[in-house]
Each structure stands twice: as structure tokens, then as C-alpha cells.
Motif scaffolding. Structure first.
Motif, PDB file in Angstrom:
ATOM      1  N   GLU A   1       0.808  -1.099  -0.160  1.00 49.86           N
ATOM      2  CA  GLU A   1      -0.031   0.006  -0.004  1.00 49.86           C
ATOM      3  C   GLU A   1       0.978   1.342   0.038  1.00 49.86           C
ATOM      4  OE1 GLU A   1      -3.947   1.754   2.155  1.00 49.86           O
ATOM      5  OE2 GLU A   1      -3.256  -0.288   2.550  1.00 49.86           O
TER       6      GLU A   1
ATOM      7  N   ALA B   1       2.329   1.706  -3.681  1.00 55.49           N
ATOM      8  CA  ALA B   1       0.850   2.239  -4.355  1.00 55.49           C
ATOM      9  C   ALA B   1       0.646   3.679  -4.312  1.00 55.49           C
ATOM     10  CB  ALA B   1      -0.210   1.260  -4.189  1.00 55.49           C
ATOM     11  N   THR B   2       0.768   4.136  -2.725  1.00 57.01           N
ATOM     12  CA  THR B   2       0.525   5.597  -2.512  1.00 57.01           C
ATOM     13  C   THR B   2       1.767   6.323  -3.267  1.00 57.01           C
ATOM     14  OG1 THR B   2      -0.621   4.750  -0.676  1.00 57.01           O
ATOM     15  CG2 THR B   2       0.190   7.120  -0.842  1.00 57.01           C
TER      16      THR B   2
ATOM     17  N   ILE C   1      -6.542   3.163  -5.429  1.00 59.27           N
ATOM     18  CA  ILE C   1      -5.967   2.066  -4.840  1.00 59.27           C
ATOM     19  C   ILE C   1      -7.021   0.982  -4.095  1.00 59.27           C
ATOM     20  CG2 ILE C   1      -4.463   1.412  -2.886  1.00 59.27           C
ATOM     21  CD1 ILE C   1      -3.077   4.240  -3.242  1.00 59.27           C
TER      22      ILE C   1
ATOM     23  N   GLN D   1      -7.496  -2.534  -2.205  1.00 56.09           N
ATOM     24  CA  GLN D   1      -6.934  -3.730  -1.585  1.00 56.09           C
ATOM     25  C   GLN D   1      -7.507  -5.048  -1.940  1.00 56.09           C
ATOM     26  OE1 GLN D   1      -4.087  -2.567   0.551  1.00 56.09           O
ATOM     27  NE2 GLN D   1      -4.930  -4.236   1.778  1.00 56.09           N
TER      28      GLN D   1
ATOM     29  N   VAL E   1      -2.088  -5.195  -3.505  1.00 58.80           N
ATOM     30  CA  VAL E   1      -2.757  -3.961  -3.797  1.00 58.80           C
ATOM     31  C   VAL E   1      -2.833  -3.744  -5.282  1.00 58.80           C
ATOM     32  CG1 VAL E   1      -2.702  -1.211  -3.300  1.00 58.80           C
ATOM     33  CG2 VAL E   1      -2.395  -3.048  -1.461  1.00 58.80           C
TER      34      VAL E   1
ATOM     35  N   LEU F   1      -3.175  -0.435  -7.924  1.00 57.70           N
ATOM     36  CA  LEU F   1      -3.141   0.899  -8.268  1.00 57.70           C
ATOM     37  C   LEU F   1      -3.654   0.886  -9.674  1.00 57.70           C
ATOM     38  CD1 LEU F   1      -2.735   3.923  -7.854  1.00 57.70           C
ATOM     39  CD2 LEU F   1      -0.377   3.464  -8.476  1.00 57.70           C
TER      40      LEU F   1
END
Length: 95
Positions: A46, A49-50, A67, A69, A74, A76
Motif C-alpha cells: 500500500e 502504491a501510494t 488504490i 486492496q 494492492v 493501483l
């Protein structure tokens, strides 16, 4: 190839004189291809991805991101304003 050239308008020049290659630009760049999906796995999925979303939005301000889950990690989903932005982002980030 001669048949293709004969069938096109006189104003069309899609032959590379330097390399001798014939290119159909529409086959290389699809103007509708603006979505890039990336999968991340592991404990930092995560966070990674962020960071990628932030990188995309910093480079191209109109980029939208989501994004999600999943069981395996994860995902994106990046939606670029135009297809060339997606291509540039992929090249710049080795994707």
C-alpha cells in the motif's frame, strides 16, 4: 507495402526514410489507452502504491488514481488525461 502506399492519400507520409520502416501510428498509439493498472505485493504494497500515485500526480496533475486492496496485494489504477502521458510515465518509471 506498395499496395498500402498506393491506397493512401498523397498528403500522408508514414514511411521512415532514415530506417526504411513503414509505421501505422494508430497501431502504436491508441488515444483511448489512458488507464494503467499496477499490482503491488508484500508488507509495503500500500505504501508503494501510494508513492506511485503521488509520483504520477506530481508529473501529470490531471491524473486520477484509485488504490484497491485485494487478496493478493494492492492494485493501483491510474487514469491519465491523454494516452501520451501514460506512455511517458511508463518510460520514465521503467514500467
Amino acid at each position: 507495402m506498395k499496395g498500402i502506399i498506393a491506397g493512401q492519400a498523397a498528403t500522408v507520409n508514414d514511411t521512415c526514410t532514415d530506417c526504411g520502416s513503414f509505421v501505422d501510428i494508430g497501431a502504436v498509439i491508441d488515444e483511448q489507452d489512458t488507464v494503467l493498472e499496477l499490482s503491488f505485493a508484500g508488507a509495503e504494497a500500500e505504501v508503494e502504491a501510494t508513492k506511485m500515485l503521488e509520483r504520477a500526480q506530481a508529473r501529470f496533475s490531471q491524473t486520477q488514481g484509485n488504490i484497491v486492496q485485494g487478496e493478493a496485494g494492492v492494485t493501483l489504477k491510474l487514469v491519465f488525461d491523454v494516452s501520451v502521458e501514460k506512455m511517458i510515465f511508463q518510460l520514465e518509471n521503467g514500467l
